[in-house]
Motif scaffolding. Structure first.
Motif, PDB file in Angstrom:
ATOM      1  N   LEU A   7       0.830  -1.213   0.000  1.00 39.26           N
ATOM      2  CA  LEU A   7       0.000   0.000   0.000  1.00 39.26           C
ATOM      3  C   LEU A   7       0.863   1.263   0.000  1.00 39.26           C
ATOM      4  O   LEU A   7       0.543   2.235  -0.690  1.00 39.26           O
ATOM      5  CB  LEU A   7      -0.948   0.005   1.210  1.00 39.26           C
ATOM      6  N   ALA A   8       1.932   1.252   0.770  1.00 39.61           N
ATOM      7  CA  ALA A   8       2.825   2.423   0.816  1.00 39.61           C
ATOM      8  C   ALA A   8       3.383   2.728  -0.564  1.00 39.61           C
ATOM      9  O   ALA A   8       3.388   3.888  -1.011  1.00 39.61           O
ATOM     10  CB  ALA A   8       3.960   2.186   1.812  1.00 39.61           C
ATOM     11  N   ILE A   9       3.857   1.705  -1.235  1.00 41.59           N
ATOM     12  CA  ILE A   9       4.440   1.893  -2.571  1.00 41.59           C
ATOM     13  C   ILE A   9       3.372   2.341  -3.558  1.00 41.59           C
ATOM     14  O   ILE A   9       3.541   3.322  -4.292  1.00 41.59           O
ATOM     15  CB  ILE A   9       5.121   0.595  -3.043  1.00 41.59           C
ATOM     16  N   VAL A  10       2.239   1.651  -3.572  1.00 40.20           N
ATOM     17  CA  VAL A  10       1.186   1.939  -4.551  1.00 40.20           C
ATOM     18  C   VAL A  10       0.525   3.291  -4.285  1.00 40.20           C
ATOM     19  O   VAL A  10       0.341   4.089  -5.214  1.00 40.20           O
ATOM     20  CB  VAL A  10       0.140   0.798  -4.566  1.00 40.20           C
ATOM     21  N   ALA A  16       1.291  10.492  -6.378  1.00 39.71           N
ATOM     22  CA  ALA A  16       2.048  11.371  -7.285  1.00 39.71           C
ATOM     23  C   ALA A  16       1.291  11.552  -8.600  1.00 39.71           C
ATOM     24  O   ALA A  16       1.194  12.676  -9.129  1.00 39.71           O
ATOM     25  CB  ALA A  16       3.439  10.786  -7.547  1.00 39.71           C
ATOM     26  N   ILE A  17       0.732  10.469  -9.131  1.00 40.31           N
ATOM     27  CA  ILE A  17      -0.023  10.549 -10.380  1.00 40.31           C
ATOM     28  C   ILE A  17      -1.273  11.404 -10.206  1.00 40.31           C
ATOM     29  O   ILE A  17      -1.578  12.262 -11.047  1.00 40.31           O
ATOM     30  CB  ILE A  17      -0.374   9.130 -10.888  1.00 40.31           C
ATOM     31  N   ALA A  18      -1.993  11.192  -9.105  1.00 43.06           N
ATOM     32  CA  ALA A  18      -3.200  11.987  -8.842  1.00 43.06           C
ATOM     33  C   ALA A  18      -2.857  13.471  -8.740  1.00 43.06           C
ATOM     34  O   ALA A  18      -3.560  14.328  -9.294  1.00 43.06           O
ATOM     35  CB  ALA A  18      -3.885  11.505  -7.565  1.00 43.06           C
ATOM     36  N   THR A  19      -1.788  13.776  -8.044  1.00 40.86           N
ATOM     37  CA  THR A  19      -1.373  15.175  -7.907  1.00 40.86           C
ATOM     38  C   THR A  19      -1.037  15.779  -9.265  1.00 40.86           C
ATOM     39  O   THR A  19      -1.472  16.892  -9.586  1.00 40.86           O
ATOM     40  CB  THR A  19      -0.164  15.281  -6.951  1.00 40.86           C
ATOM     41  N   TYR A  20      -0.288  15.036 -10.065  1.00 38.05           N
ATOM     42  CA  TYR A  20       0.057  15.503 -11.408  1.00 38.05           C
ATOM     43  C   TYR A  20      -1.212  15.765 -12.228  1.00 38.05           C
ATOM     44  O   TYR A  20      -1.343  16.813 -12.869  1.00 38.05           O
ATOM     45  CB  TYR A  20       0.952  14.481 -12.121  1.00 38.05           C
ATOM     46  N   TRP A  34      -6.469  17.841  -2.054  1.00 38.12           N
ATOM     47  CA  TRP A  34      -6.674  17.517  -0.646  1.00 38.12           C
ATOM     48  C   TRP A  34      -8.017  16.815  -0.434  1.00 38.12           C
ATOM     49  O   TRP A  34      -8.133  15.930   0.416  1.00 38.12           O
ATOM     50  CB  TRP A  34      -6.519  18.747   0.245  1.00 38.12           C
ATOM     51  N   ILE A  35      -9.030  17.155  -1.224  1.00 42.94           N
ATOM     52  CA  ILE A  35     -10.315  16.465  -1.125  1.00 42.94           C
ATOM     53  C   ILE A  35     -10.196  15.070  -1.736  1.00 42.94           C
ATOM     54  O   ILE A  35     -10.790  14.115  -1.233  1.00 42.94           O
ATOM     55  CB  ILE A  35     -11.440  17.286  -1.782  1.00 42.94           C
ATOM     56  N   VAL A  36      -9.431  14.940  -2.805  1.00 36.68           N
ATOM     57  CA  VAL A  36      -9.171  13.619  -3.393  1.00 36.68           C
ATOM     58  C   VAL A  36      -8.583  12.695  -2.320  1.00 36.68           C
ATOM     59  O   VAL A  36      -9.031  11.554  -2.148  1.00 36.68           O
ATOM     60  CB  VAL A  36      -8.229  13.727  -4.620  1.00 36.68           C
ATOM     61  N   PHE A  37      -7.598  13.183  -1.581  1.00 37.60           N
ATOM     62  CA  PHE A  37      -6.971  12.354  -0.552  1.00 37.60           C
ATOM     63  C   PHE A  37      -7.927  12.050   0.606  1.00 37.60           C
ATOM     64  O   PHE A  37      -7.889  10.957   1.175  1.00 37.60           O
ATOM     65  CB  PHE A  37      -5.676  12.999  -0.043  1.00 37.60           C
ATOM     66  N   ILE A  38      -8.796  12.994   0.960  1.00 35.88           N
ATOM     67  CA  ILE A  38      -9.791  12.730   2.013  1.00 35.88           C
ATOM     68  C   ILE A  38     -10.719  11.592   1.569  1.00 35.88           C
ATOM     69  O   ILE A  38     -10.990  10.659   2.331  1.00 35.88           O
ATOM     70  CB  ILE A  38     -10.597  14.002   2.346  1.00 35.88           C
ATOM     71  N   ILE A 150     -12.077   6.444  -6.694  1.00 36.44           N
ATOM     72  CA  ILE A 150     -11.507   5.657  -7.801  1.00 36.44           C
ATOM     73  C   ILE A 150     -10.043   5.319  -7.528  1.00 36.44           C
ATOM     74  O   ILE A 150      -9.611   4.182  -7.689  1.00 36.44           O
ATOM     75  CB  ILE A 150     -11.675   6.394  -9.148  1.00 36.44           C
ATOM     76  N   PHE A 151      -9.278   6.315  -7.078  1.00 36.77           N
ATOM     77  CA  PHE A 151      -7.876   6.056  -6.762  1.00 36.77           C
ATOM     78  C   PHE A 151      -7.750   5.119  -5.564  1.00 36.77           C
ATOM     79  O   PHE A 151      -6.839   4.297  -5.510  1.00 36.77           O
ATOM     80  CB  PHE A 151      -7.105   7.361  -6.539  1.00 36.77           C
TER      81      PHE A 151
END
Length: 164
Positions: A7-10, A16-20, A34-38, A150-151
């Motif tokens: 999980l840490a690696i993925v 990083a991909i989501a942020t990009y 930040w909402i994506v991560f929440i 989704i992520f």
């Protein structure tokens, strides 16, 4: 490899991909990382499986709708003072929690995440709660939550495969 390491690696790589994507090619959608991560965390909080994707996202949206109603009411009545604003928040939060009587809305923490993200985005962006176009409060939160779920689903699937 154990699941936490996978999980840490993925999640690191997909984070990083989501942020990009959010800050680059999809910037026009005005998604909020930040909402994506929440929402991503909400997915795992709700169980990290297909059922969790549904319960987390629906509850995130339910919380966002309740917060949007609060923001609209505050915009109309908030000039009457802090007590009125506080009552509006209290009533909409109570209604949000009472929604848990409906099985589809029973993931209370996920609803709270949606409510908090909506209030946070509205306060930070000063966006009009009545604007339902891209960049509007509800639209931005709902789309960001969808991307987060989704992520979350994708990261769980990939990490599970790696950990086997």
């Amino acid at each position: 490899m154990n699941l936490v390491t996978a999980l840490a690696i993925v999640i690191g790589a997909l984070g990083a991909i989501a942020t990009y994507l959010v800050l680059g090619p999809a910037a026009g959608l005005q998604l909020q990382i930040w909402i994506v991560f929440i929402a991503w965390a909400s997915y795992f909080h709700c169980g990290g499986n297909e059922a969790a994707a549904k319960s987390s996202f629906v509850a995130n949206v339910w919380g966002a709708v309740c917060a949007t109603v609060a923001l609209i009411l505050i915009g109309k009545l908030g000039g009457q003072g802090l007590i009125v604003i506080s009552i509006i928040v209290g009533v909409t939060v109570a209604i949000m929690i009472l929604g848990a009587h409906v099985p589809l809305l029973s993931a209370i923490p996920a609803a709270v995440y949606g409510y908090a993200a909506t209030a946070g985005y509205a306060l930070l962006s000063k966006a009009d709660a009545m604007n339902f176009a891209p960049g509007g409060v509800l639209t931005t939160v709902v789309l960001s939550c969808l991307v987060g779920v989704i992520f979350g689903w994708l990261s769980g699937k990939i990490a599970g495969a790696i950990a086997k």
